[in-house]
Design an enzyme around this catalytic site. Structure first.
Site, mmCIF file in Angstrom:
data_model
loop_
_atom_site.group_PDB
_atom_site.id
_atom_site.type_symbol
_atom_site.label_atom_id
_atom_site.label_comp_id
_atom_site.label_asym_id
_atom_site.label_seq_id
_atom_site.Cartn_x
_atom_site.Cartn_y
_atom_site.Cartn_z
ATOM 1 N N LYS A 22 0.856 -1.203 0.000
ATOM 2 C CA LYS A 22 0.000 0.000 0.000
ATOM 3 C C LYS A 22 0.888 1.249 0.000
ATOM 4 O O LYS A 22 0.646 2.176 -0.773
ATOM 5 C CB LYS A 22 -0.863 0.010 1.261
ATOM 6 N N ASN A 23 1.920 1.235 0.829
ATOM 7 C CA ASN A 23 2.711 2.454 1.024
ATOM 8 C C ASN A 23 3.760 2.689 -0.052
ATOM 9 O O ASN A 23 4.429 3.714 -0.050
ATOM 10 C CB ASN A 23 3.340 2.448 2.421
ATOM 11 N N CYS A 116 -5.374 12.280 12.495
ATOM 12 C CA CYS A 116 -6.144 11.035 12.494
ATOM 13 C C CYS A 116 -5.922 10.419 13.877
ATOM 14 O O CYS A 116 -5.359 11.025 14.759
ATOM 15 C CB CYS A 116 -5.658 10.111 11.391
ATOM 16 N N ARG A 121 -0.204 14.636 12.593
ATOM 17 C CA ARG A 121 0.234 14.488 11.202
ATOM 18 C C ARG A 121 0.490 15.835 10.501
ATOM 19 O O ARG A 121 -0.151 16.172 9.524
ATOM 20 C CB ARG A 121 -0.773 13.672 10.395
ATOM 21 N N ASP A 304 4.377 0.654 12.197
ATOM 22 C CA ASP A 304 3.168 0.012 11.660
ATOM 23 C C ASP A 304 3.022 -1.437 12.122
ATOM 24 O O ASP A 304 1.997 -2.060 11.852
ATOM 25 C CB ASP A 304 3.177 0.048 10.126
ATOM 26 N N ARG A 396 -8.720 -0.667 4.726
ATOM 27 C CA ARG A 396 -7.882 0.371 4.115
ATOM 28 C C ARG A 396 -6.520 -0.190 3.743
ATOM 29 O O ARG A 396 -5.905 0.244 2.792
ATOM 30 C CB ARG A 396 -7.681 1.542 5.095
HETATM 31 C C1 EPZ Z 1 4.007 6.977 6.306
HETATM 32 O O1 EPZ Z 1 3.185 7.991 6.843
HETATM 33 C C2 EPZ Z 1 3.130 5.740 6.198
HETATM 34 N N1 EPZ Z 1 2.014 6.003 5.286
HETATM 35 C C3 EPZ Z 1 2.594 5.350 7.576
HETATM 36 O O2 EPZ Z 1 1.858 4.148 7.423
HETATM 37 C C4 EPZ Z 1 3.790 5.083 8.500
HETATM 38 O O3 EPZ Z 1 3.316 4.793 9.792
HETATM 39 C C5 EPZ Z 1 4.688 6.327 8.542
HETATM 40 O O4 EPZ Z 1 5.096 6.681 7.196
HETATM 41 C C6 EPZ Z 1 5.941 6.102 9.380
HETATM 42 O O5 EPZ Z 1 6.662 5.021 8.871
HETATM 43 C C7 EPZ Z 1 2.237 5.956 3.954
HETATM 44 O O6 EPZ Z 1 3.336 5.709 3.496
HETATM 45 C C8 EPZ Z 1 1.047 6.225 3.074
HETATM 46 P P1 EPZ Z 1 5.917 10.433 8.424
HETATM 47 P P2 EPZ Z 1 3.717 9.537 6.846
HETATM 48 O O7 EPZ Z 1 5.797 11.690 7.636
HETATM 49 O O8 EPZ Z 1 4.502 9.799 5.631
HETATM 50 C C9 EPZ Z 1 6.008 13.694 11.819
HETATM 51 C C10 EPZ Z 1 0.053 2.705 7.705
HETATM 52 O O9 EPZ Z 1 -0.352 2.141 8.714
HETATM 53 N N2 EPZ Z 1 6.008 14.685 10.723
HETATM 54 O O10 EPZ Z 1 7.157 9.603 8.276
HETATM 55 O O11 EPZ Z 1 2.549 10.411 7.126
HETATM 56 C C11 EPZ Z 1 4.674 12.975 11.944
HETATM 57 O O12 EPZ Z 1 3.788 13.729 12.738
HETATM 58 C C12 EPZ Z 1 0.455 4.160 7.771
HETATM 59 O O13 EPZ Z 1 0.189 2.158 6.582
HETATM 60 C C13 EPZ Z 1 6.242 16.019 11.034
HETATM 61 O O14 EPZ Z 1 6.435 16.383 12.203
HETATM 62 O O15 EPZ Z 1 4.670 9.483 8.119
HETATM 63 C C14 EPZ Z 1 5.057 11.678 12.602
HETATM 64 O O16 EPZ Z 1 5.125 11.873 13.999
HETATM 65 C C15 EPZ Z 1 0.163 4.758 9.120
HETATM 66 N N3 EPZ Z 1 6.240 16.940 10.018
HETATM 67 C C16 EPZ Z 1 6.463 11.402 12.058
HETATM 68 O O17 EPZ Z 1 6.923 12.644 11.500
HETATM 69 C C17 EPZ Z 1 6.033 16.592 8.702
HETATM 70 O O18 EPZ Z 1 6.061 17.470 7.820
HETATM 71 C C18 EPZ Z 1 6.527 10.366 10.975
HETATM 72 O O19 EPZ Z 1 5.647 10.783 9.966
HETATM 73 C C19 EPZ Z 1 5.792 15.226 8.421
HETATM 74 C C20 EPZ Z 1 5.794 14.284 9.445
#
Ligand code: EPZ
Length: 417
Positions: A22-23, A116, A121, A304, A396
Site C-alpha cells: 500500500k505504502n 487522524c 500528522r 506500523d 484500508r
Molecule cells: C508513512 O506515513 C506511512 N504512510 C505510515 O503508514 C507510517 O506509519 C509512517 O510513514 C511512518 O513510517 C504511507 O506511506 C502512506 P511520516 P507519513 O511523515 O509519511 C512527523 C500505515 O499504517 N512529521 O514519516 O505520514 C509525523 O507527525 C500508515 O500504513 C512532522 O512532524 O509518516 C510523525 O510523527 C500509518 N512533520 C512522524 O513525523 C512533517 O512534515 C513520521 O511521519 C511530516 C511528518
C-alpha cells in the site's frame, strides 16, 4: 460500518501470499501525475486507500482503469490542481499529490489532511522542502496553496526522516532546474520503490534507502510498466498471526531484507522463523517470551507493526516494554486489548505489557488499520468469540483479511451491520 465475528482458538496453518505494498502504491500512483501520458502499475493491492487515491486521480482529470491487480493510468487529461477538503479528509496520503502537481503545473492547492487517530500528522517538513525549491506557500482557511514560476533544485535537511516529506520533495525535484539533495531522508523500502519508478519514467534519482537522496532535474518524462514491491507490513502481520495462534504458516511473495526487524523480534520471542528466497516460514508451539520494542524509522522496528506485536506480548511469559517514538497517539488499541483481559499500563509513550495466561473475546473497536489488525490477531488467540467493529479501517490496508486467515483455518465472519 462492518464488523468481524471471530471464534478464537484455531491455529493457523498453510500458505498465504502477500499483496502489493500500500505504502509503495500510493506515492507511485501520485507520481503518475508527473506524466502527460499512460503508465501501467502491476501488483496493485485491492485496498480502500488505493481506491481513494484512484478517485483523487480521476477527480483531477486522469483516467484510471483497474483490473484485478493491474492499473492503467492516463494522466493526459489532468487539468485540475485543487484537491477538496472532502477528498483530503478521506486519506492523509492524499497530500502526496502536492509534489507532482507542483512539479508539472507549478501550482497546487490542497486542504490540510487533518489529524487522524494516531497523531496530528503535520506537513511542515513537506512545505519546508517546497519553499527551499522556490515555491510560495500560502496557508488559509485550512488550505495550502503552493505556487511558483520555476522550481529550482536545492539542498534540504529534514529535521526528522519523514516518509511523506521525502517522497513529496523527490517528486517535486524530478522536473526542477538543477540538483536537489535531501539530507536526513527517510530510508523505507517504499521510498526505494518510488525512486525506481521515477527512474523508469526518465527521472534521475539516486540514494533512496540511504539518508541522502540526490535528484537531478530533467526536461521530460515518459510512461512505463512497473510492478510495485510486496507489502512488508502485511507480511509482518501474517507472521505475528502465525505466532499468536501457535500455528505454522508459510508467507510468500516477501522481500526478506524488508522484514529484518520483524524477524529479529519474533526470534527473540522464541518464534521459529525460517527464511527461504521470497518466503518465510513461521511456527510456534508455546507461549512467546516477553520482548522489548522501540519503534524507529527504517531500518529500525516499524511503527506500523507495533500494535500487532503488542497483541502478541499480551500472552507472553513476563513483562514487555513497548515504546512508540514515531506517532504521539498510537495506543488506541491498548484500551481494546485491555477489554479482552490484557494487562497493559501506559506511561507516556511507553506501554508496559504484563503477559497473562489468556485473553477472552468481547466487543472491541478498530480505531485505525494497524490497531484493527492487532485486534483480529488477539481475537484469533482468545478463548471465545470476539466482535471487532469498524473493520472498514482494516480494509484500508488489508485485502479481505478474513479470507486470507480463514483459508489458514481461522473462523472469521464479516457482518454488514
Ligand atoms: C508513512 O506515513 C506511512 N504512510 C505510515 O503508514 C507510517 O506509519 C509512517 O510513514 C511512518 O513510517 C504511507 O506511506 C502512506 P511520516 P507519513 O511523515 O509519511 C512527523 C500505515 O499504517 N512529521 O514519516 O505520514 C509525523 O507527525 C500508515 O500504513 C512532522 O512532524 O509518516 C510523525 O510523527 C500509518 N512533520 C512522524 O513525523 C512533517 O512534515 C513520521 O511521519 C511530516 C511528518
Amino acid at each position: 460500518m462492518q464488523r468481524f465475528m471471530i471464534t478464537g482458538g484455531y491455529r493457523l496453518a498453510g500458505t498465504v501470499k502477500v499483496s502489493g505494498s500500500k505504502n509503495a502504491t500510493l506515492p507511485i500512483m501520485a507520481a503518475s501525475l508527473l506524466l502527460d501520458e499512460k503508465c501501467i502499475l502491476r501488483g496493485v493491492p485491492r485496498l480502500r486507500d488505493v481506491e481513494v487515491m484512484r478517485d483523487l486521480l480521476v477527480y483531477l482529470g486522469a483516467s484510471v482503469i483497474w483490473e484485478k491487480d493491474v492499473m492503467y493510468i492516463d494522466t493526459q487529461g489532468v487539468g485540475y490542481q485543487d484537491v477538496s477538503e472532502e477528498l483530503m479528509r478521506r486519506m492523509r496520503a492524499s497530500n502526496l499529490v502536492l509534489g507532482p502537481l507542483i512539479s508539472r503545473y507549478r501550482f497546487a492547492r490542497i486542504s490540510y489532511p487533518g489529524g487522524c487517530d494516531i497523531g496530528s500528522r503535520p506537513m511542515n517538513l513537506h512545505l519546508k522542502g517546497m519553499q527551499a525549491m522556490g515555491v510560495g506557500i500560502k496557508e488559509k482557511f485550512g488550505y495550502i496553496t503552493a505556487e511558483t514560476e520555476k522550481l529550482k533544485g536545492s539542498e534540504i535537511y529534514l529535521d526528522l526522516p519523514s516518509v511523506g516529506a521525502t517522497e513529496n520533495i523527490m517528486m517535486a525535484a524530478v522536473l526542477a532546474e538543477g540538483k536537489t539533495v535531501i539530507r536526513n531522508a527517510a530510508r523505507e523500502p517504499e521510498i526505494v520503490d518510488l525512486q525506481n519508478f521515477l527512474n523508469c519514467i526518465g527521472a534521475r534519482v539516486k540514494g533512496a534507502g540511504t539518508d541522502t537522496i540526490k535528484v537531478v532535474g530533467v526536461d521530460g518524462l515518459n510512461g512505463t510498466d512497473y510492478t510495485v514491491i510486496p507489502d512488508r507490513i502485511e507480511a509482518g502481520t501474517h507472521m505475528v498471526a502465525a505466532a499468536i495462534t501457535r500455528g505454522d504458516v508459510v508467507v510468500t511473495n516477501v522481500i526478506p531484507e524488508h522484514l529484518e526487524p520483524v524477524i529479529n523480534k519474533l526470534r527473540e520471542a522464541g518464534v521459529y522463523v525460517e527464511v527461504k528466497d521470497e518466503q518465510v516460514r513461521v511456527s510456534m508451539d508455546k507461549k512467546p517470551k516477553a520482548i522489548d520494542i522501540k519503534t524507529m524509522p527504517y531500518p529500525g522496528f516499524p511503527t506500523d507493526m507495533q500494535p500487532q506485536f503488542m497483541a502478541l506480548t499480551t500472552l507472553a511469559e513476563g513483562t514487555s516494554i513497548i515504546s512508540e517514538t514515531i506517532f504521539e497517539n498510537r495506543y488506541k488499541h491498548v484500551m481494546e486489548l485491555r477489554r479482552m483481559g490484557a494487562d497493559i499500563r501506559l506511561e507516556g509513550h511507553t506501554a508496559v505489557v504484563k503477559g497473562v495466561p489468556g485473553i477472552s473475546g468481547t466487543l472491541v473497536e478498530a480505531s485505525d488499520l494497524r490497531a484493527g489488525a492487532a485486534l483480529v490477531l488477539a481475537a484469533m488467540a482468545s478463548e471465545n468469540g470476539t466482535v471487532v467493529d469498524k473493520v472498514d479501517h482494516i480494509d484500508r490496508g488489508y485485502e479481505r483479511l478474513e479470507n486470507k486467515y480463514n483459508a489458514l483455518g481461522a473462523r472469521i465472519i464479516r457482518v454488514h451491520n
